[in-house]
Scaffold this motif. Structure first.
Motif, PDB file in Angstrom:
ATOM      1  N   UNK A 170     -17.655  20.443  14.446  1.00 54.20           N
ATOM      2  CA  UNK A 170     -18.889  19.929  13.856  1.00 54.20           C
ATOM      3  C   UNK A 170     -19.911  19.748  14.976  1.00 54.20           C
ATOM      4  N   UNK A 171     -21.131  19.446  14.596  1.00 54.48           N
ATOM      5  CA  UNK A 171     -22.181  19.338  15.601  1.00 54.48           C
ATOM      6  C   UNK A 171     -21.883  18.222  16.585  1.00 54.48           C
ATOM      7  N   UNK A 172     -22.228  18.475  17.844  1.00 62.20           N
ATOM      8  CA  UNK A 172     -22.077  17.474  18.899  1.00 62.20           C
ATOM      9  C   UNK A 172     -23.325  17.518  19.773  1.00 62.20           C
ATOM     10  N   UNK A 176     -26.595  20.550  21.519  1.00 63.01           N
ATOM     11  CA  UNK A 176     -28.061  20.496  21.551  1.00 63.01           C
ATOM     12  C   UNK A 176     -28.578  20.447  22.978  1.00 63.01           C
ATOM     13  N   UNK A 177     -27.896  19.689  23.834  1.00 59.02           N
ATOM     14  CA  UNK A 177     -28.330  19.571  25.229  1.00 59.02           C
ATOM     15  C   UNK A 177     -28.248  20.927  25.933  1.00 59.02           C
ATOM     16  N   UNK A 243     -36.261  26.701  15.946  1.00 55.53           N
ATOM     17  CA  UNK A 243     -35.677  25.847  16.974  1.00 55.53           C
ATOM     18  C   UNK A 243     -34.551  24.980  16.438  1.00 55.53           C
ATOM     19  N   UNK A 244     -34.680  24.477  15.205  1.00 60.65           N
ATOM     20  CA  UNK A 244     -33.635  23.606  14.678  1.00 60.65           C
ATOM     21  C   UNK A 244     -32.326  24.377  14.544  1.00 60.65           C
ATOM     22  N   UNK A 245     -32.392  25.568  14.014  1.00 58.59           N
ATOM     23  CA  UNK A 245     -31.182  26.366  13.876  1.00 58.59           C
ATOM     24  C   UNK A 245     -30.570  26.711  15.231  1.00 58.59           C
ATOM     25  N   UNK A 246     -31.420  26.793  16.240  1.00 58.62           N
ATOM     26  CA  UNK A 246     -30.927  27.109  17.580  1.00 58.62           C
ATOM     27  C   UNK A 246     -30.285  25.896  18.243  1.00 58.62           C
ATOM     28  N   UNK A 247     -30.799  24.699  17.940  1.00 56.79           N
ATOM     29  CA  UNK A 247     -30.357  23.494  18.630  1.00 56.79           C
ATOM     30  C   UNK A 247     -29.227  22.756  17.925  1.00 56.79           C
ATOM     31  N   UNK A 248     -29.037  23.015  16.632  1.00 60.13           N
ATOM     32  CA  UNK A 248     -28.047  22.272  15.851  1.00 60.13           C
ATOM     33  C   UNK A 248     -26.907  23.201  15.445  1.00 60.13           C
ATOM     34  N   UNK A 249     -25.694  22.769  15.702  1.00 59.86           N
ATOM     35  CA  UNK A 249     -24.515  23.572  15.380  1.00 59.86           C
ATOM     36  C   UNK A 249     -24.037  23.306  13.951  1.00 59.86           C
TER      37      UNK A 249
END
Length: 299
Positions: A170-172, A176-177, A243-249
């Motif tokens: 899941x997203x961590x 994003x960093x 950008x959101x799709x790129x930064x959020x898993x």
């Protein structure tokens, strides 16, 4: 003629060939590590089973990026290490990657990139090669090589992001960093390479003419244009997916991990889905989601 002598001849025949021996030694080390990864991937599975080349790729990217950063910033008086240690470590990697990835996959774009990198940076490892390649300014030629290698931070973050994308459930925040840092390195490339071309390289045209190094001048310009073009391409992919799709898993529901694919497939298909895995700038050896296989428009 204005096409000779060449910095490559100067690099090859300058000194006792210790530079070339270091390149061959490093090449042997890379091939050994890769052979071990081929054995490990069948026993351990996971991301290595999909992309065993990521170990050597990350080792090279991190080592060269860190080396250039330290020598440019903290240890400017030790820049002789660039030619003696770091460039053999890098030139040998591009040779190895041509053998284990580019040639088997018939990836002409990456082959061109690697050949340009070898052609532009190999002469810098020897004093005579750097002198001729820099149109009489050896220190500037070494500096230009080191500054160019700062862009290897992109590959380092790209590989870390790929590993996270293939291990997270899941997203961590770490995803994003790393993605944000990766985006920052692409923005840095878009500023760095036009600056190097316009401010540093093109004004030296007359010096290259006087040194009868027109061909060398064109090779240096081509090398920077190739890296700039690839950087623009990946930034365009990121902007298309958002950008959101790129930064959020977001975990993928289904994924084929049986083989590798050409990075162009990911580049063209990324804009058609909101998945962060697809949105990532494609890397060599990533997997093809089975839902995207054999769709029109892919190679």
């Amino acid at each position: 003629t204005p096409w000779s002598p060449s910095p490559w001849r100067g690099g090859l025949f300058d000194g006792d060939h210790a530079y070339e021996r270091r390149i061959l030694q490093a090449l042997l080390i890379y091939l050994t590590i890769h052979s071990v990864m081929l054995v490990v991937k069948d026993k351990r599975g996971g991301p290595l089973s999909v992309r065993p080349t990521i170990v050597c790729g990350t080792l090279h990217a991190t080592g060269t990026a860190l080396g250039s950063t330290l020598l440019l910033g903290l240890f400017p008086g030790r820049r002789e290490l660039w030619g003696k240690r770091i460039l053999p470590f890098s030139v040998s990697y591009f040779m190895a990657d041509i053998l284990w990835y580019c040639a088997p996959k018939k990836d002409l774009t990456m082959t061109l990139h690697h050949l340009v990198m070898i052609g532009c940076h190999y002469p810098v490892g020897e004093d005579l090669g750097a002198y001729v390649g820099g149109a009489g300014d050896k220190n500037w030629c070494v500096w230009l090589s080191m500054v160019g290698y700062l862009s290897e931070w992109t590959t380092a973050f790209l590989n870390v992001r790929w590993l996270l994308a293939h291990t997270l459930k899941k997203h961590h925040l770490s995803f994003s960093v790393v993605s944000f840092l990766l985006l920052g390195t692409y923005a840095y490339r878009l500023v760095l390479f036009p600056y190097l071309l316009i401010v540093e390289i093109l004004p030296k045209y007359e010096q290259y003419v006087r040194m009868q190094q027109i061909w060398t001048f064109y090779i240096i310009v081509l090398g920077h244009l190739v890296v700039l073009q690839l950087s623009i391409q990946w930034v365009a992919v990121i902007l298309k997916v958002g950008l959101r799709n790129f930064l959020v898993f977001v975990p993928k529901k289904e994924e084929d991990t049986k083989g590798q694919f050409n990075w162009r497939e990911a580049a063209f298909s990324a804009s058609a889905t909101g998945s962060p895995l697809a949105a990532a700038p494609p890397t060599k050896g990533a997997t093809i989601p089975s839902s995207r296989k054999n769709k029109p428009g892919t190679d």
